[in-house]
Design a protein around this motif. Structure first.
Motif, mmCIF file in Angstrom:
data_model
loop_
_atom_site.group_PDB
_atom_site.id
_atom_site.type_symbol
_atom_site.label_atom_id
_atom_site.label_comp_id
_atom_site.label_asym_id
_atom_site.label_seq_id
_atom_site.Cartn_x
_atom_site.Cartn_y
_atom_site.Cartn_z
ATOM 1 N N UNK A 201 26.106 21.396 32.899
ATOM 2 C CA UNK A 201 25.142 22.479 33.092
ATOM 3 C C UNK A 201 25.003 22.744 34.580
ATOM 4 N N UNK A 202 25.190 24.020 34.971
ATOM 5 C CA UNK A 202 25.204 24.348 36.402
ATOM 6 C C UNK A 202 24.467 25.665 36.674
ATOM 7 N N UNK A 203 23.653 25.658 37.730
ATOM 8 C CA UNK A 203 22.983 26.860 38.214
ATOM 9 C C UNK A 203 23.493 27.155 39.614
ATOM 10 N N UNK A 204 24.027 28.350 39.814
ATOM 11 C CA UNK A 204 24.518 28.810 41.112
ATOM 12 C C UNK A 204 23.647 29.978 41.561
ATOM 13 N N UNK A 205 23.059 29.898 42.744
ATOM 14 C CA UNK A 205 22.135 30.910 43.233
ATOM 15 C C UNK A 205 22.721 31.603 44.462
ATOM 16 N N UNK A 206 22.804 32.942 44.415
ATOM 17 C CA UNK A 206 23.268 33.713 45.559
ATOM 18 C C UNK A 206 24.580 34.425 45.343
ATOM 19 N N UNK A 207 25.364 33.974 44.370
ATOM 20 C CA UNK A 207 26.615 34.637 43.985
ATOM 21 C C UNK A 207 26.705 34.649 42.458
ATOM 22 N N UNK A 208 27.332 35.684 41.869
ATOM 23 C CA UNK A 208 27.464 35.723 40.410
ATOM 24 C C UNK A 208 28.557 34.806 39.881
ATOM 25 N N UNK A 209 29.428 34.331 40.752
ATOM 26 C CA UNK A 209 30.518 33.418 40.439
ATOM 27 C C UNK A 209 31.629 34.079 39.622
ATOM 28 N N UNK A 210 31.318 34.731 38.522
ATOM 29 C CA UNK A 210 32.332 35.372 37.684
ATOM 30 C C UNK A 210 32.094 36.877 37.653
ATOM 31 N N UNK A 211 33.119 37.654 37.990
ATOM 32 C CA UNK A 211 33.036 39.115 37.947
ATOM 33 C C UNK A 211 34.186 39.746 37.163
ATOM 34 N N UNK A 212 35.062 38.930 36.622
ATOM 35 C CA UNK A 212 36.182 39.389 35.802
ATOM 36 C C UNK A 212 36.507 38.277 34.810
ATOM 37 N N UNK A 213 37.209 38.601 33.724
ATOM 38 C CA UNK A 213 37.558 37.561 32.745
ATOM 39 C C UNK A 213 38.232 36.366 33.410
ATOM 40 N N UNK A 214 37.949 35.173 32.891
ATOM 41 C CA UNK A 214 38.436 33.945 33.510
ATOM 42 C C UNK A 214 38.684 32.895 32.437
ATOM 43 N N UNK A 215 39.352 31.828 32.817
ATOM 44 C CA UNK A 215 39.566 30.685 31.938
ATOM 45 C C UNK A 215 38.620 29.577 32.357
ATOM 46 N N UNK A 216 37.617 29.256 31.544
ATOM 47 C CA UNK A 216 36.668 28.188 31.923
ATOM 48 C C UNK A 216 37.386 26.862 32.119
ATOM 49 N N UNK A 217 36.923 26.103 33.102
ATOM 50 C CA UNK A 217 37.535 24.803 33.383
ATOM 51 C C UNK A 217 36.452 23.827 33.793
ATOM 52 N N UNK A 218 36.819 22.584 33.878
ATOM 53 C CA UNK A 218 35.870 21.543 34.268
ATOM 54 C C UNK A 218 36.617 20.233 34.477
ATOM 55 N N UNK A 219 35.876 19.204 34.846
ATOM 56 C CA UNK A 219 34.442 19.214 35.129
ATOM 57 C C UNK A 219 34.138 19.971 36.408
ATOM 58 N N UNK A 220 32.883 20.402 36.566
ATOM 59 C CA UNK A 220 32.498 21.143 37.756
ATOM 60 C C UNK A 220 32.502 20.222 38.968
ATOM 61 N N UNK A 221 33.055 20.686 40.094
ATOM 62 C CA UNK A 221 33.182 19.825 41.275
ATOM 63 C C UNK A 221 31.838 19.450 41.892
ATOM 64 N N UNK A 222 31.823 18.324 42.573
ATOM 65 C CA UNK A 222 30.649 17.839 43.295
ATOM 66 C C UNK A 222 30.737 18.111 44.792
ATOM 67 N N UNK A 223 31.639 18.972 45.213
ATOM 68 C CA UNK A 223 31.816 19.210 46.630
ATOM 69 C C UNK A 223 32.476 20.575 46.855
ATOM 70 N N UNK A 224 32.468 21.023 48.084
ATOM 71 C CA UNK A 224 33.104 22.277 48.444
ATOM 72 C C UNK A 224 34.574 22.093 48.707
ATOM 73 N N UNK A 225 35.220 23.175 49.106
ATOM 74 C CA UNK A 225 36.654 23.148 49.409
ATOM 75 C C UNK A 225 36.916 22.367 50.691
#
Length: 225
Positions: A201-225
Motif C-alpha cells: 500500500x503506497x501513497x504518493x503526494x505531488x505527482x500522479x505517478x501514472x498518466x498512461x496505461x502501464x504494467x503494475x510491478x513490485x515490490x515498491x522500492x524503499x529508495x530513489x534512483x
C-alpha cells in the motif's frame, strides 16, 4: 512537476518519485511505514499479517477474518490538498459475499472529505470521492492478485485497474487539509471491509505517478534512483 509514464524502472533500481512517497506499507511482518514520513500505522479488528499468502516480500495484510479488520494511521504528511497524488495497492479477494465494502478509505480531518476504493456489489469495484466519484463500477476476478491505483492529475481523476484506466472523471473541488486519516482494509467505523488480503500500500503526494496505461510491478522500492 514531472511525470514518467509508463514506469520503466524495477524495484531493484529505486523509485524516481521516492521523495513524494508519504506512506509505504509492505506488511513484511509489521505495520511500519517505510517512507521517509514514517507515519504511525497499526492493526485492529482481527487484522493480521500472513506470511504465506503475500503478493511480494515476506508478508501481507490479512483482513479475511472480519469485515472490521484494518490497518489504520496517517498524518499531516499524507495530505494532498488540491494537488496531484496516487494511492495504490495490490489486493486479493477470496470472499464472494454480497457487499458494500471498502478496500481503503481516507478522511481529511479539516473538511471531513473522504476518498475510497470499494466494492458496491459482489465482484465489482469502484472509486468514490466524497460522493462525487465516477458513475458505475466494473467487475474484478476473485482469488487472484489485482492492482488498484487512484490518481489525480490536475482536475482529471483516474482509477487504474491492473494498469488500465477503468474509470475516469473530472473534479475540481476536492480538497484536503490539516491531516489525513487512512484505513487500509475497511472504513473508519469498522465492519465495512472488503475482507481481502492486501499488499504494498503506497501513497504518493505531488505527482500522479501514472498518466498512461502501464504494467503494475513490485515490490515498491524503499529508495530513489
Amino acid at each position: 512537476m514531472f511525470t514518467l509514464s509508463p514506469p520503466f524502472w524495477g524495484a531493484e533500481e529505486g523509485d524516481p518519485y521516492w521523495s513524494f512517497v508519504k506512506t509505504l506499507l509492505h506488511f513484511d511482518g509489521n505495520y511500519i511505514d517505510s517512507s521517509t514520513a514514517a507515519l504511525p500505522y497499526s492493526a485492529s479488528g482481527a487484522a493480521t499479517i500472513t506470511t504465506s499468502g503475500q503478493r511480494y516480500g515476506s508478508g501481507a495484510l490479512d483482513c479475511t477474518a472480519s469485515n472490521g479488520a484494518n490497518c489504520a494511521g496517517g498524518g499531516a504528511a499524507a495530505v494532498m490538498g488540491s494537488g496531484d497524488f496516487c494511492i495504490e495497492c495490490w489486493f486479493k479477494d477470496d470472499n464472494q459475499a454480497t457487499k458494500n465494502q471498502y478496500l481503503w478509505l481516507t478522511q481529511d480531518v479539516a473538511f471531513a472529505n473522504t476518498m475510497r476504493i470499494y466494492s458496491p456489489s459482489a465482484g465489482n469495484l469502484s472509486a468514490d470521492i466524497a460522493g462525487a466519484g465516477p458513475a458505475g463500477s466494473f467487475a474484478y476476478s476473485y482469488g487472484v492478485w489485482n492492482h488498484s491505483a487512484l490518481t489525480r492529475s490536475g482536475n482529471n481523476w483516474t482509477h487504474w485497474f491492473n494498469g488500465v484506466a477503468a474509470q475516469t472523471w473530472v473534479n475540481s473541488t476536492y480538497n484536503t487539509g490539516s491531516s489525513l486519516n487512512v484505513w487500509v482494509g475497511s472504513g473508519s467505523s469498522g465492519g465495512s471491509g472488503l475482507m481481502a488480503t492486501i499488499d504494498e500500500f503506497r501513497i504518493t503526494i505531488g505527482v500522479p505517478r501514472y498518466t498512461a496505461p502501464f504494467t503494475p510491478s513490485g515490490p515498491f522500492p524503499n529508495r530513489g534512483l
